[in-house]
Design an enzyme around this catalytic site. Sequence first.
Site, PDB file in Angstrom:
ATOM      1  N   SER A  80      43.354  39.628  40.784  1.00 17.43           N
ATOM      2  CA  SER A  80      44.004  39.507  42.088  1.00 17.43           C
ATOM      3  C   SER A  80      44.658  40.828  42.473  1.00 17.43           C
ATOM      4  O   SER A  80      44.003  41.862  42.514  1.00 17.43           O
ATOM      5  CB  SER A  80      44.995  38.343  42.062  1.00 17.43           C
ATOM      6  N   ASP A 113      39.686  34.108  44.163  1.00 18.64           N
ATOM      7  CA  ASP A 113      40.751  34.642  43.312  1.00 18.64           C
ATOM      8  C   ASP A 113      40.577  34.302  41.831  1.00 18.64           C
ATOM      9  O   ASP A 113      40.511  33.124  41.450  1.00 18.64           O
ATOM     10  CB  ASP A 113      42.077  34.065  43.815  1.00 18.64           C
TER      11      ASP A 113
END
Length: 314
Positions: A38, A183
């Site tokens: 991320s 993600d």
Amino acid sequence: MSKILVLAGGSVKGAYQAGVVKAVFETGFSPDAIYGISAGSMNASYLINSFGRQSIENDGYIDLNQATKDLNDFWVNNIYAPECLSLRRGTYELGLSAIRRNFEGLLDTTPLREILDNNISMRNINASPIQLKVGAVDIINGNIVYANPSYDHFLDYIMASSAIPILMPVVNIGGQNNMAFLDGGMRDVAPVKKAIQDGATEIICVACHTRNIDGGYFPYGNLLALVDRVMDIAVNECLNADLDWAEFRNECLPADGSPSEFGILKGQSRIKLKIIRPQHHLNIDIQAFNRDDIKRMLLLGYEQGMEEMREYKK
């Protein structure tokens, strides 16, 4: 490889992480690889890009401290307001996407992609003497993929690693519908386990979340705020599990550093492990932050990083 810097996810809290990394490098840690998830994948990729550019321009020489200074400047100059990362989609646009079944997130992440394309080049990434891996989740089969620069369309994996579910659109790697990623934090917020599996003997992990979620009021009637809090709760739980596992693994292995002679950890040895995470909740609003907030996060991370590394070096 032996020394790995692990950068966990954290959205705009990644500014705190960038400040910590500056302190980590200034106190002498020199990694063989950087693994990111991320926001951590963005920070990792920017650093690796900087190392590669330096290597090309300086006949193989790289300056770790200059790279982290550049990373801190990058945050101040490029990520100083929510619209630098994404734009809110209109109600009509969202309603139409629901009818047509082509939902692409509550936010348009074109600005984030432009930052990525303008600041990271595969030429520089491939020239870096320090390795890179970023984690993203294949939402078709649910598995996490740790992509490295040898992967086709590697920049897409970096983008996907940072794509918060619901808030941001699915990233199709190379534009392929059957390569749909989001993600990496859905599976692995801090990839310490992957780093150990890849042969790390020393890991410094920089996380962006405290152990416990802040219990203060938040506007849960606001859809963006609600999604952000739900993700924070999930990320916090996953992060704690990742880090607790790494510390528990060490405790189960011989203190003298010798390989274990029995059990599921047979043949494995302790690693040198340092975890740096905020001592207090990082108070920053993803919908209303400014340059001063980013500078505050960078300074907070740097100061805590220097304090933690002084203890680590003893």
